[in-house]
Design a protein around this motif. Structure first.
Motif, PDB file in Angstrom:
ATOM      1  N   GLY A 182       0.512  -1.642  -0.459  1.00  0.00           N
ATOM      2  CA  GLY A 182      -0.031   0.192  -0.140  1.00  0.00           C
ATOM      3  C   GLY A 182       0.755   0.867  -0.194  1.00  0.00           C
ATOM      4  N   ALA A 183       1.964   0.978   0.855  1.00  0.00           N
ATOM      5  CA  ALA A 183       2.703   2.638   0.878  1.00  0.00           C
ATOM      6  C   ALA A 183       3.220   2.715  -0.627  1.00  0.00           C
ATOM      7  N   TRP A 184       3.824   1.303  -1.296  1.00  0.00           N
ATOM      8  CA  TRP A 184       4.402   2.012  -1.720  1.00  0.00           C
ATOM      9  C   TRP A 184       3.356   2.285  -3.622  1.00  0.00           C
ATOM     10  N   SER A 189       1.909   6.073  -7.515  1.00  0.00           N
ATOM     11  CA  SER A 189       1.056   6.988  -7.683  1.00  0.00           C
ATOM     12  C   SER A 189       1.586   8.572  -7.656  1.00  0.00           C
ATOM     13  N   ALA A 190       2.184   8.737  -6.643  1.00  0.00           N
ATOM     14  CA  ALA A 190       3.000  10.365  -5.840  1.00  0.00           C
ATOM     15  C   ALA A 190       3.794  10.527  -7.519  1.00  0.00           C
ATOM     16  N   ARG A 191       4.304   9.732  -7.754  1.00  0.00           N
ATOM     17  CA  ARG A 191       5.680  10.281  -8.696  1.00  0.00           C
ATOM     18  C   ARG A 191       5.272  10.207  -9.736  1.00  0.00           C
ATOM     19  N   THR A 196       2.411  16.549  -8.813  1.00  0.00           N
ATOM     20  CA  THR A 196       3.018  16.101  -7.847  1.00  0.00           C
ATOM     21  C   THR A 196       4.213  17.213  -8.356  1.00  0.00           C
ATOM     22  N   GLY A 197       4.539  16.684  -9.807  1.00  0.00           N
ATOM     23  CA  GLY A 197       5.387  17.375 -10.368  1.00  0.00           C
ATOM     24  C   GLY A 197       5.537  19.091 -10.550  1.00  0.00           C
ATOM     25  N   ARG A 198       4.336  19.317 -10.575  1.00  0.00           N
ATOM     26  CA  ARG A 198       4.042  21.213 -10.833  1.00  0.00           C
ATOM     27  C   ARG A 198       4.108  21.529  -9.241  1.00  0.00           C
ATOM     28  N   TRP A 215      12.021  15.856 -10.752  1.00  0.00           N
ATOM     29  CA  TRP A 215      12.106  15.137  -9.350  1.00  0.00           C
ATOM     30  C   TRP A 215      11.218  13.758  -9.806  1.00  0.00           C
ATOM     31  N   GLU A 216      11.985  12.794  -9.376  1.00  0.00           N
ATOM     32  CA  GLU A 216      11.820  11.263  -8.253  1.00  0.00           C
ATOM     33  C   GLU A 216      12.164  10.813  -7.331  1.00  0.00           C
ATOM     34  N   LEU A 217      11.231   9.701  -6.871  1.00  0.00           N
ATOM     35  CA  LEU A 217      11.482   9.418  -5.837  1.00  0.00           C
ATOM     36  C   LEU A 217      12.310   8.117  -6.013  1.00  0.00           C
ATOM     37  N   PRO A 218      12.917   7.465  -5.097  1.00  0.00           N
ATOM     38  CA  PRO A 218      13.061   6.349  -4.875  1.00  0.00           C
ATOM     39  C   PRO A 218      12.871   5.095  -5.561  1.00  0.00           C
ATOM     40  N   VAL A 219      12.800   4.690  -5.630  1.00  0.00           N
ATOM     41  CA  VAL A 219      12.668   3.379  -6.199  1.00  0.00           C
ATOM     42  C   VAL A 219      12.747   2.504  -5.956  1.00  0.00           C
TER      43      VAL A 219
END
Length: 287
Positions: A182-184, A189-191, A196-198, A215-219
């Motif tokens: 769920g967290a991932w 979804s946010a990434r 999120t980018g704007r 902007w990229e979140l960790p994978v």
């Protein structure tokens, strides 16, 4: 014990000898003088008793003589024949005399049985040793059965505990996996979301003018930690060299690589730099 087992044979032999002597006295007493009849009766009983004594002596020595045995059975048959003949010649109580005519043969049979018992008889010490051995075997068997039952109960308890612990671990792992998934999913979804980018660009635009930040979140994935000795052994790169390496890796493909891809290839090539310096070099090259 040996005397007690011989008592039946002794008693039956005594009765047979008395009956034989009495029958001879009654049967021959009317035909010959009674001393002659007495001698005949004592002769039959004496011969029987003598052969019986000799047989007993040979048996005590662990020996056996067929001739002596045959003579003993002959005297027994003779005594039986006398009793049967007397029973057939008397005028009254013939059935009673026939009923006791078998006693001499029965006495010989009892002595035979007694001799067989003596051949297999054991001493008290041997019997005690056998009882001790049997008791020890029963004790060992009982202890072995108790040990097996205890081990079975212990193994059953252990398996029950292991099964319960495994079930608890499986439930915890399932719960953890659902939570992480769920967290991932939220992070992914946010990434990938445009909002999120704007939002991040609007925050960083006043600081990094004329630069479009990606902007990229960790994978979430496997990682290979680098040991401290390897980091210490690698030479420290200057800012100029670091900028050149970052630019070469970033522009090695078209379109240019993202920071995450560049950082992965940078470290895969064996270069070493802190995350802060590498991020600063990236910003300088992008600017």
């Amino acid at each position: 014990m040996r005397t007690k087992t011989a008592l039946p044979a002794v008693a039956m032999t005594t009765v047979s000898m008395v009956l034989t002597l009495a029958v001879v006295m009654m049967w021959l007493g009317t035909a010959v003088p009674w001393p002659v009849a007495l001698v005949v009766g004592l002769g039959i009983d004496g011969g029987w008793l003598a052969t019986l004594a000799y047989e007993r002596r040979l048996a005590a020595q662990g020996d056996h003589n067929r001739a002596v045995t045959a003579v003993g059975w002959s005297f027994g048959l003779l005594a039986t024949g006398v009793l049967v003949a007397h029973a057939l010649t008397v005028d009254h109580a013939a059935g009673a005399w026939l009923a006791v005519a078998w006693l001499p043969i029965a006495a010989k049979a009892l002595w035979l049985v007694h001799s067989l018992w003596e051949r297999t008889a054991l001493t008290d010490n041997a019997l005690t040793a056998i009882k001790d051995i049997q008791q020890e075997a029963r004790d060992d068997a009982a202890v072995a059965r108790a040990r097996l039952r205890a081990e079975a109960a212990t193994e059953e308890t252990r398996l029950t505990a292991v099964t319960a612990a495994g079930a608890r671990v499986a439930r915890v792992q399932a719960t953890t996996a659902r939570t992480l998934a769920g967290a991932w999913s939220t992070l992914e979804s946010a990434r990938q979301g445009e909002e999120t980018g704007r939002a991040l660009t609007s925050v960083t635009s006043p600081v990094t003018a004329d630069v479009t930040a990606r902007w990229e979140l960790p994978v979430w994935g496997p990682s290979e930690p680098t040991g401290a000795p390897a980091l210490e052994a690698a030479p420290a790169l200057s800012d100029d060299v670091l900028d050149v390496l970052v630019e070469e890796i970033r522009t090695s493909e078209h379109p240019a690589l993202s920071y995450r891809e560049m950082a992965l290839r940078f470290r895969a090539a064996g270069h070493s730099a802190s995350e802060v310096r590498l991020r600063a070099a990236w910003k300088r090259m992008v600017a």
